[in-house]
Design an enzyme around this catalytic site. Sequence first.
Site, PDB file in Angstrom:
ATOM      1  N   ARG A 175      43.587  42.457  25.476  1.00 14.59           N
ATOM      2  CA  ARG A 175      43.886  41.724  26.711  1.00 14.59           C
ATOM      3  C   ARG A 175      42.719  40.806  27.042  1.00 14.59           C
ATOM      4  NH1 ARG A 175      42.709  42.120  32.276  1.00 14.59           N
ATOM      5  NH2 ARG A 175      44.483  42.048  33.732  1.00 14.59           N
TER       6      ARG A 175
ATOM      7  N   ASP B  13      36.324  42.812  45.851  1.00 14.61           N
ATOM      8  CA  ASP B  13      35.282  42.046  45.176  1.00 14.61           C
ATOM      9  C   ASP B  13      34.005  41.856  45.991  1.00 14.61           C
ATOM     10  OD1 ASP B  13      36.684  41.804  42.854  1.00 14.61           O
ATOM     11  OD2 ASP B  13      37.504  39.823  43.290  1.00 14.61           O
TER      12      ASP B  13
ATOM     13  N   HIS C   4      42.414  45.630  44.607  1.00 16.73           N
ATOM     14  CA  HIS C   4      43.183  45.407  43.388  1.00 16.73           C
ATOM     15  C   HIS C   4      42.600  46.216  42.246  1.00 16.73           C
ATOM     16  CE1 HIS C   4      39.939  42.442  43.630  1.00 16.73           C
ATOM     17  NE2 HIS C   4      39.873  42.499  42.297  1.00 16.73           N
TER      18      HIS C   4
END
Length: 732
Positions: free
Chosen positions: A664, A584, A654
């Site tokens: 989703r 991130d 990730h």
Amino acid sequence: MALRSKPLCVYVAQIIGVLFSLGFLASAAGSGISTGSATSLLPAYDPLYYLGVRAYFSEDWEKAAEHFEKSISIRQAILQTRRKCHDDCLFAGDDRLSYLETETGSLWDLYALDWVQRRAECARFCLGRAVTPAGQLPVSTDIDYEFGTRNAYNFLQLTYFKLGKMHKAAAAAHTFFVANPSHLEMRNNIEKYRRMDEVTDDAFMDREKELERHWEVYDSAVLAESSSDWKRAVEQWKDCVNVTLQHTEDCRAQCVVASKTLPEEDAPERTGGVYERAAALSLSLLACQQSCVTLVATRPGRVSAQEDLLPTQLEHLHIAQFKAGDLKGAIQTLRSLLLFYPSDADSLNNLQLYSETLGGDANAAGTEPSQEISRYVKRSLQEKKLLYFGMENLNFNFTDPDLWTPEDIVPESLRETWRAERERLSGMPTEEEEETDDSGFYAGGSVPLVGVTITMDDQALNGTNRVLLDGVLSQKECDAILQLASSATSATDSSRGRRSPYTPHEKFEGLTILRALKLSQDGFLNQSDVKLLHEVGERARTLLHAYFRSPSGLFFSFSHLVCRSPVPGHQEGRMDLSHPVHVDNCILEPETKQCWREAPAFTHRDMSGILYLNEDFEGGEFFFTKRDAKTVTARVQPKCGRLVGFSSGPVNPHGVTAVTSGRRCALPVWFTKEHHHRDMEREEAEALWTADGQSVLKEEKKDGEGAQPAARTGRSQASRGRSQREIRREEL
């Protein structure tokens, strides 16, 4: 030794002076007489650019667009002409080489000067037929900067907007943004163009794409490789190697043919006579050509180059060839790679493996190294020898762009410094270093909310500063927020959603707090549901702040409600990811296991969390990996009320598997320790609630929180002090 040093310097100066003068004499083209028509010659592009800037600030939008476009197209034409003249004159005067003596010092023969002169005259004549004398002069450093940063497209974006040509404005905006990903205003502008009915998806094209095509092919090759489509991977990696070599030659041609500037007479480092000065100019040319390695290996918008770009491509290629069953091709590519690293144990072992698989015939026809790679390595080594000689004897400064340079090329007196620099550049993080987190967070704190349980901790998730909490939301709360997302989609007439920026096989819808509040004020959304969306974000902040025992406050950096769903008819045989593996707050480089904390990464993010709302879909599994982006260390299956939290740095790469059916939905939240990077949109929404006399749960004020952020200049768009009203990447 003292008696021989001067003649040796002069002799080497003569040798590299020959190399340099091919470009230096060509710079005299401005004094030559062209045989072509003056009106058909390419003019200088920098005066046109200045005229465009003048028209821009005079708000003469038609003239501004005309001048900017002409300056861009003429610059491209001049660059292409230089490359063509370089190629056309590559063998000019070679017939004179047959007259040269074979003894040592043969370059002293006057035929060598004749050879140099013929090549220089060829280049001068070639340029003179296509470019005006003014067009062959060097441009200023300011103009180099303007075009290097694509600032012409920054001007063009607003120019076309003022002219009502939104399609062209979007293309200019996108082209500028590719090379300036931290430019906040341009992010917002692009988002506005995306919402315009007259602007279609094909408008968002990089007009400079062809100059950086090797990166497009590189990414395509990586995608084919990750999907185990080895036949396509072979094709893409071959193309990538070829295009990289081509771009390198394009860059080198600009060094050779472009005009050169003489050193200043009174420069203290430029001492000696004509040979020493010729040597300095020659070495500058060679250093320019060597620097093309770094220029080609640097992506637009990046600060750092990807180390060992060409050897890395060859390594990927030979593995893809082996897995595709092309053993001869794999051996040839591996032999090419060994030209860079001849003693690499892994490569030698792979060569033996391939040979044994082929039946021991490692020297079969077609398995010798690529001729293009052989020439590339040989030429580079010759240039490095001269450059290192200049460093040792002529006080020349040179930074070697390659990690593969063999030690015996470097003079003994320079090796110690060279080794230290090489170790610094090639330092690879160890497994222990990968597990070190300098974020200042320490997992294992309390969970202050009743009903929330710790399902998985660091140990269960096989990492550092990771946690999985359940019970953060009730089913009723999940249903309310899911309904909010559906209502927002209907209200904004975006039932189709937008294509995901990470895969063509999915679409997504996003909703921020501020956008939700404004929709509720217009009567499209239930205000209580919007407040719930705000409150659950605060709930996530409270939990993560307590569990990770943050020594400082956590400010919201950004949050938004995101729903992802598959594109019908595009799901069969999918091997891609809904969101590729990333970190991130830094740019992950899986090949080197490095993570570069620079734009376009959101370097200010410190803590990340994803609060899931449903589980009635297929795929969409969250997972952690090691820095290689391949080794999965933990998996998380989304469900209502489940919160995964982790520090935002390189210990926690990730990604998300493909969403193949269903919808989703999740609420990603990011936090920062830096007050000036807080989410201004969220605070604007809170201020609107307060103005209406409504109370909302807000963060506690910290010291200095009431201070106004520092003013920024219009030109500098660095991440420090950035507004949080930017258009961000759609995340997990």
